[in-house]
Design a protein around this motif. Sequence first.
Motif, PDB file in Angstrom:
ATOM      1  N   HIS A 127       0.646  -1.255   0.012  1.00 54.03           N
ATOM      2  CA  HIS A 127       0.457   0.374  -0.005  1.00 54.03           C
ATOM      3  C   HIS A 127       0.726   1.476   0.083  1.00 54.03           C
ATOM      4  O   HIS A 127       0.836   2.026  -0.825  1.00 54.03           O
ATOM      5  N   MET A 128       1.982   0.785   0.841  1.00 55.15           N
ATOM      6  CA  MET A 128       2.618   2.105   0.924  1.00 55.15           C
ATOM      7  C   MET A 128       4.035   2.112  -0.653  1.00 55.15           C
ATOM      8  O   MET A 128       4.338   3.859  -0.749  1.00 55.15           O
ATOM      9  N   LEU A 129       4.111   1.316  -0.868  1.00 56.57           N
ATOM     10  CA  LEU A 129       4.870   1.143  -2.093  1.00 56.57           C
ATOM     11  C   LEU A 129       5.113   1.549  -2.850  1.00 56.57           C
ATOM     12  O   LEU A 129       4.962   2.583  -4.131  1.00 56.57           O
ATOM     13  N   GLN A 130       3.042   0.971  -3.281  1.00 56.41           N
ATOM     14  CA  GLN A 130       2.624   1.462  -4.806  1.00 56.41           C
ATOM     15  C   GLN A 130       1.212   1.941  -4.325  1.00 56.41           C
ATOM     16  O   GLN A 130       0.054   0.840  -5.281  1.00 56.41           O
ATOM     17  N   HIS A 172      23.127   4.012  -2.892  1.00 52.84           N
ATOM     18  CA  HIS A 172      23.191   5.236  -1.081  1.00 52.84           C
ATOM     19  C   HIS A 172      24.902   4.462  -0.966  1.00 52.84           C
ATOM     20  O   HIS A 172      24.894   4.948   0.668  1.00 52.84           O
ATOM     21  N   ASP A 173      26.051   4.343  -1.810  1.00 51.76           N
ATOM     22  CA  ASP A 173      27.241   4.599  -1.029  1.00 51.76           C
ATOM     23  C   ASP A 173      27.426   6.214  -0.299  1.00 51.76           C
ATOM     24  O   ASP A 173      28.621   5.563   0.262  1.00 51.76           O
ATOM     25  N   ASP A 174      26.871   7.446  -0.841  1.00 54.58           N
ATOM     26  CA  ASP A 174      26.940   8.537   0.086  1.00 54.58           C
ATOM     27  C   ASP A 174      25.377   8.689   0.129  1.00 54.58           C
ATOM     28  O   ASP A 174      24.743   9.440  -0.288  1.00 54.58           O
ATOM     29  N   PRO A 175      25.651   8.587   1.706  1.00 56.51           N
ATOM     30  CA  PRO A 175      23.809   9.292   1.971  1.00 56.51           C
ATOM     31  C   PRO A 175      24.139  10.472   2.165  1.00 56.51           C
ATOM     32  O   PRO A 175      22.645  10.970   1.548  1.00 56.51           O
ATOM     33  N   LEU A 212       9.018  -4.632   3.857  1.00 60.51           N
ATOM     34  CA  LEU A 212       9.967  -4.052   3.193  1.00 60.51           C
ATOM     35  C   LEU A 212      11.758  -4.376   3.016  1.00 60.51           C
ATOM     36  O   LEU A 212      12.297  -4.639   2.899  1.00 60.51           O
ATOM     37  N   GLY A 213      11.651  -5.846   4.547  1.00 62.26           N
ATOM     38  CA  GLY A 213      12.914  -6.917   4.870  1.00 62.26           C
ATOM     39  C   GLY A 213      12.686  -7.718   3.275  1.00 62.26           C
ATOM     40  O   GLY A 213      13.967  -7.576   3.523  1.00 62.26           O
ATOM     41  N   ALA A 214      11.866  -7.745   2.663  1.00 59.93           N
ATOM     42  CA  ALA A 214      12.165  -8.996   1.227  1.00 59.93           C
ATOM     43  C   ALA A 214      13.132  -7.870   0.527  1.00 59.93           C
ATOM     44  O   ALA A 214      14.020  -8.679  -0.179  1.00 59.93           O
ATOM     45  N   PHE A 215      12.533  -6.260   0.322  1.00 56.79           N
ATOM     46  CA  PHE A 215      13.086  -5.844  -0.712  1.00 56.79           C
ATOM     47  C   PHE A 215      14.639  -5.680  -0.392  1.00 56.79           C
ATOM     48  O   PHE A 215      15.467  -5.954  -1.169  1.00 56.79           O
ATOM     49  N   LEU A 216      15.101  -5.439   1.136  1.00 56.96           N
ATOM     50  CA  LEU A 216      16.027  -5.102   1.197  1.00 56.96           C
ATOM     51  C   LEU A 216      16.912  -6.086   1.054  1.00 56.96           C
ATOM     52  O   LEU A 216      17.939  -5.883   0.750  1.00 56.96           O
ATOM     53  N   LEU A 217      16.848  -7.467   1.271  1.00 55.51           N
ATOM     54  CA  LEU A 217      16.927  -8.383   1.596  1.00 55.51           C
ATOM     55  C   LEU A 217      17.367  -8.344  -0.623  1.00 55.51           C
ATOM     56  O   LEU A 217      18.539  -9.319  -0.694  1.00 55.51           O
ATOM     57  N   ALA A 218      16.053  -8.837  -1.267  1.00 52.73           N
ATOM     58  CA  ALA A 218      16.597  -8.726  -2.627  1.00 52.73           C
ATOM     59  C   ALA A 218      17.795  -8.129  -2.927  1.00 52.73           C
ATOM     60  O   ALA A 218      18.112  -8.589  -3.861  1.00 52.73           O
ATOM     61  N   LEU A 236      15.070  -2.367  -6.478  1.00 52.40           N
ATOM     62  CA  LEU A 236      13.932  -2.210  -6.408  1.00 52.40           C
ATOM     63  C   LEU A 236      13.339  -0.461  -5.473  1.00 52.40           C
ATOM     64  O   LEU A 236      13.897  -0.423  -4.968  1.00 52.40           O
ATOM     65  N   LEU A 237      11.872  -0.523  -6.117  1.00 52.63           N
ATOM     66  CA  LEU A 237      11.208   1.076  -5.629  1.00 52.63           C
ATOM     67  C   LEU A 237      10.634   0.727  -5.018  1.00 52.63           C
ATOM     68  O   LEU A 237       9.925  -0.211  -4.272  1.00 52.63           O
ATOM     69  N   TYR A 238      11.487   1.157  -3.348  1.00 51.37           N
ATOM     70  CA  TYR A 238      10.605   1.436  -2.071  1.00 51.37           C
ATOM     71  C   TYR A 238      11.189   2.667  -1.112  1.00 51.37           C
ATOM     72  O   TYR A 238      12.161   3.060  -1.497  1.00 51.37           O
ATOM     73  N   GLU A 239      10.597   2.495  -0.623  1.00 44.67           N
ATOM     74  CA  GLU A 239      11.730   3.925   0.260  1.00 44.67           C
ATOM     75  C   GLU A 239      12.482   2.701   1.547  1.00 44.67           C
ATOM     76  O   GLU A 239      12.082   2.308   2.618  1.00 44.67           O
ATOM     77  N   ARG A 240      13.741   2.569   2.426  1.00 45.21           N
ATOM     78  CA  ARG A 240      14.620   2.243   2.508  1.00 45.21           C
ATOM     79  C   ARG A 240      13.762   3.482   3.507  1.00 45.21           C
ATOM     80  O   ARG A 240      15.828   4.078   3.768  1.00 45.21           O
ATOM     81  N   ILE A 241      13.594   2.491   4.320  1.00 41.68           N
ATOM     82  CA  ILE A 241      14.081   3.607   5.527  1.00 41.68           C
ATOM     83  C   ILE A 241      15.086   3.334   6.614  1.00 41.68           C
ATOM     84  O   ILE A 241      15.945   2.117   6.164  1.00 41.68           O
TER      85      ILE A 241
END
Length: 398
Positions: free
Chosen positions: A16-19, A52-55, A164-170, A361-366
Amino acid sequence: MDHITFHHDTVLSDVHMLQPNARHLMTRLNSVGQPVFLTKFRILSDGDKQDHDDPGKEAEPSDEPREDVDKDTLVASSEGTEGEEGGAGNVKSFLDVDGDLDIKHRPRNNPNEEGGRDLVCPVILKQSESALEEEDEATDDEGIIKIEHTMATTLEDVGKQVWLGAFLLADFILSKPHVFRGATVLELGAGTGLTSVVMATVAKTLYCTDVGEDLLSMCRRNVTLNQHLIEPAGGEVRVRQLDWLQYDVCTDADMEFRWTEEEVADLYDNTKIIVAADVCYDDDLTDGLFRTLYRLCSNFRQTCTIFISLEKRMNFTLRHMDVSCDAYNHFSHCLFQLEEQVDGRCSFTVEQVPSDFAQFLLYERIEQLELWKVTATPLDAQAVKTAPPPKEPKQCSS
């Protein structure tokens, strides 16, 4: 269709938050009557992926309007800019004769001639394999992950949703393919199988495990939907049941997602990687996860690396009268308790992986998303090799 009713124990998927404005096609009702949706996620190319190498690096400005910004807002902003002179906004241009704020509304696409509400034409959705196949043929599947999932369930069924955890691991898998290439991998609590699909693009053999025939059927369906990504890489995905609250894997011939004796031997002899995404939300399940990890790694023939991704979820509790992360705190306790485990068979080292790898992947990496690495090393490799094989898996009831 009737409107979905949300109860106090309803949990909403991160989709719901991703898309929030994306089209989610309802394909069917599962065996317990839950609506199942199909969502497509695109793997970004090297030119599109977020680094994300340079925050501290700011995103490049773009002339294209953002999709999440209302077009009326853009129109109003541009008109307000044209009405400004010398840096002072011309507020009067937005006021009516009574001094109230005059807002221009978006014109209706199909205005009702009678001046009433727009006519609403309901669309009846039903499962149709031919319709889905026609849509798939019309869509370019290159770099597209197709996932069937639910949108809202109770806490017990959260494995049927996308988190979101699945996207981070992917993302980590896609960023470090050399770590997983050609390996035998076990995923615990695979849920919809999103991470397993990504892993199968680099790994040799993947045991995608969870519990419950309805969930495992959904996971197997998602593996089939993504063969266009898996087959060219030569990976193999085997969907199997693995219950953390039982002591052995199931080889009961009556079970649909049972293990064969050859697969059990392959699991203990060749597994190099274990992954798990967003599985630590309940203390009892977290305890079962770490017991399973300890039991498996103590019987493996070689060093195994474990990657666990999760979101640190903060909640206000009456018990603390403050914001707390009880599930995360329990996970941390179990994690470092595993590191302190000393039994002469296996040693564990724990470290947190920085989340500065590229985003595919498109998501918010909080900042609440974390990835942990655990290395399980047999203390005496020779003793492990000469030790008697693990006990034969006991038969489990269906």
